[in-house]
Design an enzyme around this catalytic site. Sequence first.
Site, PDB file in Angstrom:
ATOM      1  N   ASP A 176      98.802   4.486  35.510  1.00 60.14           N
ATOM      2  CA  ASP A 176      99.832   5.413  36.014  1.00 60.14           C
ATOM      3  C   ASP A 176     101.124   4.643  36.216  1.00 60.14           C
ATOM      4  OD1 ASP A 176     100.935   7.817  36.740  1.00 60.14           O
ATOM      5  OD2 ASP A 176      99.903   7.978  38.667  1.00 60.14           O
ATOM      6  N   LYS A 177     102.175   5.395  36.443  1.00 62.85           N
ATOM      7  CA  LYS A 177     103.454   4.770  36.803  1.00 62.85           C
ATOM      8  C   LYS A 177     103.913   5.382  38.123  1.00 62.85           C
ATOM      9  CE  LYS A 177     107.071   7.748  36.102  1.00 62.85           C
ATOM     10  NZ  LYS A 177     108.088   8.156  36.952  1.00 62.85           N
ATOM     11  N   HIS A 178     104.726   4.609  38.851  1.00 59.81           N
ATOM     12  CA  HIS A 178     105.323   5.144  40.070  1.00 59.81           C
ATOM     13  C   HIS A 178     106.814   4.901  40.020  1.00 59.81           C
ATOM     14  CE1 HIS A 178     105.877   6.269  44.234  1.00 59.81           C
ATOM     15  NE2 HIS A 178     106.668   5.218  44.342  1.00 59.81           N
ATOM     16  N   SER A 179     107.571   5.923  40.377  1.00 56.40           N
ATOM     17  CA  SER A 179     109.021   5.757  40.484  1.00 56.40           C
ATOM     18  C   SER A 179     109.388   5.814  41.960  1.00 56.40           C
ATOM     19  CB  SER A 179     109.716   6.875  39.727  1.00 56.40           C
ATOM     20  OG  SER A 179     111.018   7.061  40.232  1.00 56.40           O
ATOM     21  N   THR A 204     108.097  15.349  41.422  1.00 49.80           N
ATOM     22  CA  THR A 204     107.415  15.913  40.244  1.00 49.80           C
ATOM     23  C   THR A 204     106.565  17.123  40.622  1.00 49.80           C
ATOM     24  OG1 THR A 204     107.443  13.762  39.194  1.00 49.80           O
ATOM     25  CG2 THR A 204     105.859  15.318  38.327  1.00 49.80           C
ATOM     26  N   ARG A 209     106.831   7.207  61.442  1.00 49.20           N
ATOM     27  CA  ARG A 209     107.957   6.334  61.038  1.00 49.20           C
ATOM     28  C   ARG A 209     109.232   7.153  60.874  1.00 49.20           C
ATOM     29  NH1 ARG A 209     106.140   4.171  55.609  1.00 49.20           N
ATOM     30  NH2 ARG A 209     108.188   3.256  55.548  1.00 49.20           N
ATOM     31  N   SER A 269     102.764   2.009  51.980  1.00 47.97           N
ATOM     32  CA  SER A 269     102.751   3.466  51.871  1.00 47.97           C
ATOM     33  C   SER A 269     102.666   3.900  50.407  1.00 47.97           C
ATOM     34  CB  SER A 269     104.031   4.008  52.532  1.00 47.97           C
ATOM     35  OG  SER A 269     104.220   5.361  52.230  1.00 47.97           O
ATOM     36  N   LYS A 293      98.673   5.142  48.156  1.00 48.50           N
ATOM     37  CA  LYS A 293      98.445   6.397  47.441  1.00 48.50           C
ATOM     38  C   LYS A 293      98.172   6.141  45.955  1.00 48.50           C
ATOM     39  CE  LYS A 293     102.278   7.567  49.450  1.00 48.50           C
ATOM     40  NZ  LYS A 293     103.463   8.031  50.176  1.00 48.50           N
ATOM     41  N   LYS A 294      98.941   5.243  45.361  1.00 53.58           N
ATOM     42  CA  LYS A 294      98.751   4.983  43.926  1.00 53.58           C
ATOM     43  C   LYS A 294      97.406   4.329  43.657  1.00 53.58           C
ATOM     44  CE  LYS A 294     101.704   6.977  41.899  1.00 53.58           C
ATOM     45  NZ  LYS A 294     101.546   7.896  40.768  1.00 53.58           N
TER      46      LYS A 294
HETATM   47  N1  URA Z   1     107.975   6.538  49.626  1.00 55.46           N
HETATM   48  C1  URA Z   1     106.753   6.507  50.205  1.00 55.46           C
HETATM   49  O1  URA Z   1     105.785   7.077  49.689  1.00 55.46           O
HETATM   50  N2  URA Z   1     106.618   5.836  51.377  1.00 55.46           N
HETATM   51  C2  URA Z   1     107.639   5.203  51.984  1.00 55.46           C
HETATM   52  O2  URA Z   1     107.440   4.616  53.029  1.00 55.46           O
HETATM   53  C3  URA Z   1     108.903   5.253  51.376  1.00 55.46           C
HETATM   54  C4  URA Z   1     109.045   5.930  50.187  1.00 55.46           C
END
Ligand code: URA
Length: 447
Positions: free
Chosen positions: A80-83, A120, A168, A183, A187-188
């Site tokens: 996968d990719k994350h932006s 997305t 936060r 964070s 998730k990724k």
């Molecule tokens: N995106 C996230 O998912 N977490 C953060 O803390 C900041 C940006």
Amino acid sequence: MLAKEVIRKKRDGGEMTRAEIDFLIRGITDGSMTEGQVAAMAMAVFFRGLSRHERVGLTLAMRDSGAVMDWPDADRPIVDKHSTGGIGDNVTLVLAPALAACGVGVPTIAGRGLGHTGGTLDKLEAIPGFDPFPAPERFRTLISKHGCAMIGQTDQIAPADRRLYAIRDITATVETLDLITASILSKKLAEGLDALVLDVKCGSGAFMQAQEDAIRLAEALVEVATGAGCPAVAHITDMNQPLASAVGNAVEIRNAIDVLRGDHADPRLLTVTRRLGGELLQMTGLAPTLAEGEAMIAESLNSGRAAESFAQVVAAQGGPADLVDRPATHLQRAEVTLPVLAETHGRIIACDVRAIGLAVIDLGGGRHVTADRIDHSVGFTGLAEIGAEIAPPTPIGVVHARNVEEAERGAAALRAAYTFGTGDPRKGALIGPRIDAESIRTESCVQ
Ligand code: URA
């Protein structure tokens, strides 16, 4: 163990053990840590920072606070990719099906818009009937059948991050590299990936506006992902102008379809898509070199296989089977479309990308608060690029709005976002520094 003693240790600059981190994350997830304790922990991290071991430990503990996918029967690498978030960034919509067409599995978990940036998941919801929340077994089936599925984040994925992020957000502790890294990656990494490519945006529309900050974030993400056992590479990419010529939800789906079909060449979007995809194909060994990986992505687009893959995924997730052939029949259109004529003419030298993102929210295409409903039809198309010479009657874009008043407000915001002049264009290299594990000399520290 007592939460307050672990917090005290961090407050005084000590290094938390993995057992202490696990204890805190369990407390955040099951609610046994109070909101005050979570806030104090976040603030202690904000001021004291985390060591590399703590960052990896925190990321893994947060990942493991919920469901973690694995793919024992997969017949292809899972990537996968994350932006880190941008404007007009519809790379996922083009890249995920292109990768699937190249023989990798892409279990994309997409997020909603954050601040001024688009999400997305919001874009996917602009497709009538599209179900972004299939049951976990169905998600697996989609990956094995089509190589790709695009779903929204659920409460089952990294629930510790959900609670920690909410706290936060109200305690001025979002802006810490340690917690941002944990964070994003918690998730990724819950997707059970064999490889991850990170698109770290830099510029006026990005979370990180200065290149050195973007590089620090990219290094932290690569170091922690690699340390957690997932090979990762990051690219710094320019966000001093929207990545594609369309910004919004339905208009970005349309833009991605036009690019997938080859009806519209959005050169910066395509360049970033090829680079990120090429990296992943090289990392998984499907391409011997980055250049060959990029060529494979280009071929999947040029041959129509990526468009076919997108059409299959959309149909399999409940969207119209002929969306790619007849997008105009299915995608919602705004009541009013208005070409935006510039008041000044000449060369565009800068763009306030954040202002364009905020203008989309103002049109109704994003959220001020989480509960806001989105109008998927609104946004901008045909956006002019930095460096373009604008002479009448060339518009700098087209605004899509719910009514004339909002269209005029959007047009004024777009005009104000562009700077005309004679100086050097204010933008970075579209694809800037590349960061990998070697470049930051990390070593595995899975615990
Ligand atoms: N995106 C996230 O998912 N977490 C953060 O803390 C900041 C940006």
